[in-house]
Scaffold this motif. Structure first.
Motif, mmCIF file in Angstrom:
data_model
loop_
_atom_site.group_PDB
_atom_site.id
_atom_site.type_symbol
_atom_site.label_atom_id
_atom_site.label_comp_id
_atom_site.label_asym_id
_atom_site.label_seq_id
_atom_site.Cartn_x
_atom_site.Cartn_y
_atom_site.Cartn_z
ATOM 1 N N LEU A 28 0.850 -1.186 0.000
ATOM 2 C CA LEU A 28 0.000 0.000 0.000
ATOM 3 C C LEU A 28 0.887 1.238 0.000
ATOM 4 O O LEU A 28 1.791 1.367 0.826
ATOM 5 C CB LEU A 28 -0.914 0.022 1.225
ATOM 6 C CG LEU A 28 -1.842 1.241 1.349
ATOM 7 C CD1 LEU A 28 -2.846 1.278 0.202
ATOM 8 C CD2 LEU A 28 -2.554 1.243 2.700
ATOM 9 N N LEU A 29 0.617 2.149 -0.925
ATOM 10 C CA LEU A 29 1.329 3.418 -1.027
ATOM 11 C C LEU A 29 0.386 4.523 -0.563
ATOM 12 O O LEU A 29 -0.686 4.720 -1.139
ATOM 13 C CB LEU A 29 1.774 3.651 -2.472
ATOM 14 C CG LEU A 29 2.479 4.954 -2.811
ATOM 15 C CD1 LEU A 29 3.748 5.133 -1.992
ATOM 16 C CD2 LEU A 29 2.803 5.006 -4.309
ATOM 17 N N VAL A 30 0.776 5.230 0.499
ATOM 18 C CA VAL A 30 -0.114 6.200 1.151
ATOM 19 C C VAL A 30 0.381 7.624 0.929
ATOM 20 O O VAL A 30 1.566 7.912 1.110
ATOM 21 C CB VAL A 30 -0.202 5.919 2.666
ATOM 22 C CG1 VAL A 30 -1.124 6.933 3.346
ATOM 23 C CG2 VAL A 30 -0.702 4.501 2.920
ATOM 24 N N GLU A 31 -0.541 8.499 0.556
ATOM 25 C CA GLU A 31 -0.248 9.921 0.429
ATOM 26 C C GLU A 31 -0.918 10.670 1.574
ATOM 27 O O GLU A 31 -2.086 10.436 1.869
ATOM 28 C CB GLU A 31 -0.754 10.450 -0.909
ATOM 29 C CG GLU A 31 -0.449 11.913 -1.152
ATOM 30 C CD GLU A 31 -0.854 12.347 -2.550
ATOM 31 O OE1 GLU A 31 -1.892 13.004 -2.682
ATOM 32 O OE2 GLU A 31 -0.115 12.017 -3.507
ATOM 33 N N ALA A 65 -2.931 2.269 -3.805
ATOM 34 C CA ALA A 65 -2.629 3.608 -3.309
ATOM 35 C C ALA A 65 -3.830 4.160 -2.552
ATOM 36 O O ALA A 65 -4.979 3.824 -2.846
ATOM 37 C CB ALA A 65 -2.252 4.538 -4.454
ATOM 38 N N LEU A 66 -3.523 5.007 -1.596
ATOM 39 C CA LEU A 66 -4.561 5.646 -0.780
ATOM 40 C C LEU A 66 -4.145 7.082 -0.495
ATOM 41 O O LEU A 66 -3.053 7.333 -0.001
ATOM 42 C CB LEU A 66 -4.733 4.896 0.545
ATOM 43 C CG LEU A 66 -5.620 5.575 1.605
ATOM 44 C CD1 LEU A 66 -7.074 5.610 1.134
ATOM 45 C CD2 LEU A 66 -5.500 4.871 2.942
ATOM 46 N N ALA A 67 -5.023 8.020 -0.855
ATOM 47 C CA ALA A 67 -4.825 9.421 -0.483
ATOM 48 C C ALA A 67 -5.719 9.690 0.721
ATOM 49 O O ALA A 67 -6.946 9.688 0.604
ATOM 50 C CB ALA A 67 -5.174 10.343 -1.646
ATOM 51 N N VAL A 136 4.784 5.170 2.985
ATOM 52 C CA VAL A 136 4.093 6.439 3.233
ATOM 53 C C VAL A 136 4.893 7.592 2.621
ATOM 54 O O VAL A 136 6.060 7.791 2.954
ATOM 55 C CB VAL A 136 3.913 6.687 4.743
ATOM 56 C CG1 VAL A 136 3.171 8.012 4.976
ATOM 57 C CG2 VAL A 136 3.154 5.530 5.381
ATOM 58 N N ASP A 137 4.245 8.323 1.720
ATOM 59 C CA ASP A 137 4.808 9.578 1.225
ATOM 60 C C ASP A 137 4.468 10.621 2.276
ATOM 61 O O ASP A 137 3.409 11.237 2.267
ATOM 62 C CB ASP A 137 4.185 9.924 -0.132
ATOM 63 C CG ASP A 137 4.710 11.247 -0.684
ATOM 64 O OD1 ASP A 137 5.756 11.702 -0.212
ATOM 65 O OD2 ASP A 137 4.047 11.821 -1.571
ATOM 66 N N ALA A 138 5.388 10.806 3.205
ATOM 67 C CA ALA A 138 5.134 11.586 4.430
ATOM 68 C C ALA A 138 5.447 13.066 4.215
ATOM 69 O O ALA A 138 5.989 13.459 3.179
ATOM 70 C CB ALA A 138 5.974 11.014 5.575
ATOM 71 N N PRO A 139 5.121 13.918 5.194
ATOM 72 C CA PRO A 139 5.476 15.335 5.108
ATOM 73 C C PRO A 139 6.976 15.534 4.995
ATOM 74 O O PRO A 139 7.761 14.634 5.291
ATOM 75 C CB PRO A 139 4.922 15.908 6.420
ATOM 76 C CG PRO A 139 3.807 15.000 6.790
ATOM 77 C CD PRO A 139 4.275 13.636 6.379
#
Length: 319
Positions: A28-31, A65-67, A136-139
């Motif tokens: 899972l790729l999370v935005e 993916a999940l935004a 996680v594409d984090a801050p």
């Protein structure tokens, strides 16, 4: 995955997800920032607040993916802990959700990280984790420690109850061996300094630091033997003119002088980057370098970067 803005952390996060999904694994790729950067990379419509497949990896693996939408996560939270889903919709119409997250910014991070933790710990009917990995594409680095250290953020919101329990559960995952915070940087002064600062802050907060990924690393265009001499400015147009004339390149001294100036600028930039490479290595974390792409980032480029990451990660695991 974190990094200073402009370092390409979203691209690297997507490539890492593809590499981890190889050989029939589910990732899972999370935005978390609402920019829809993942949708743009995979050339899909804007992602809704649900997990959708965006790519099939080598060997039949799958990347979903999940935004994360803060309002939707808030409604989910109210329903999960307080059985107040209908009341949540009313609060949303009144604008109370925006108001609550504005006056208590820590609540926003609790909602985002809580959803991440739920995905990490979710199990299927067979008792196995639904996902082999969650990326996680984090801050960015300037905010990453505050984002992940939700216990500190929640201290002023609640000392007991579901919010406190939720934050404690999140920190149990984030501080466990399941988690690694990878930092993306460029070989430039500001990104390298922010990377060093973030590593110090994450370490102080007892959050596990993974690798430093040097993105867009360019190869020198000049032979190694002549780099230092050129960087010192000891290359002039007269040095190049005989070879240009022999190659039937027109323009004479003017062209030769222009090429020499470009060569000096390139060599000086390369020497400066190489010095920063030493600073990155001195941070004491595993270092991964990804090459500069000469073409726009598309799905093909992501798979190339994924192959590079997979080879490096496989070597590290074996070591």
């Amino acid at each position: 995955m974190t990094g200073k803005g402009g370092t390409g952390k979203t691209t690297v996060a997507a490539a890492l997800a593809l590499s981890l999904a190889a050989d029939s694994r589910h990732v899972l790729l999370v935005e978390t920032e609402g920019r829809q950067g993942i949708a743009q990379l995979f050339d899909t419509p804007p992602l809704p607040y649900e997990e959708r497949r965006v790519a099939v990896a080598r060997g039949g693996g799958e990347v979903k993916a999940l935004a994360i939408d803060v309002e939707a996560a808030f409604l989910e939270y109210l329903d999960m802990f307080y059985n107040l889903k209908r009341a949540g919709y009313a609060l949303r119409k009144m604008g109370a959700v925006d108001f609550a997250t504005a006056i208590a910014p820590g609540l926003r991070d609790v909602l985002l990280t809580g959803k991440i933790k739920e995905a990490v710990t979710r199990r299927g009917k067979d008792g196995r984790p639904v996902y082999d990995a969650v990326v996680v594409d984090a801050p960015p680095t300037g905010r990453i420690t505050r984002f992940l250290n939700v216990t500190g953020e929640v201290a002023g919101l609640a000392r007991s109850g579901p919010i406190k329990a939720q934050s404690d559960g999140v920190m149990a995952v984030f501080r466990s061996p399941q988690t690694a915070v990878h930092l993306v940087t460029l070989l430039e002064d500001m990104p390298v300094q922010e990377t060093a600062d973030a590593i110090a802050e994450l370490t102080a907060a007892r959050l596990p630091v993974g690798s430093v990924i040097v993105n867009m690393a360019a190869e020198p265009l000049l032979p190694a033997a002549s780099l230092s001499r050129t960087a010192e400015g000891r290359l002039i147009g007269a040095d190049l003119l005989p070879a240009l004339t022999a190659a039937s390149v027109h323009g004479g001294v003017e062209v030769a002088d222009g090429l020499a100036a470009e060569a000096v600028e390139h060599a000086q930039r390369w020497v400066a980057q190489d010095a920063l490479r030493g600073e990155v290595e001195a941070l004491g974390r595993p270092v991964v370098e990804l090459p500069l792409s000469v073409t726009p980032i598309d799905l093909g480029t992501l798979f190339e970067l994924a192959d590079r990451l997979e080879a490096i990660l496989t070597t590290e695991a074996a070591a």
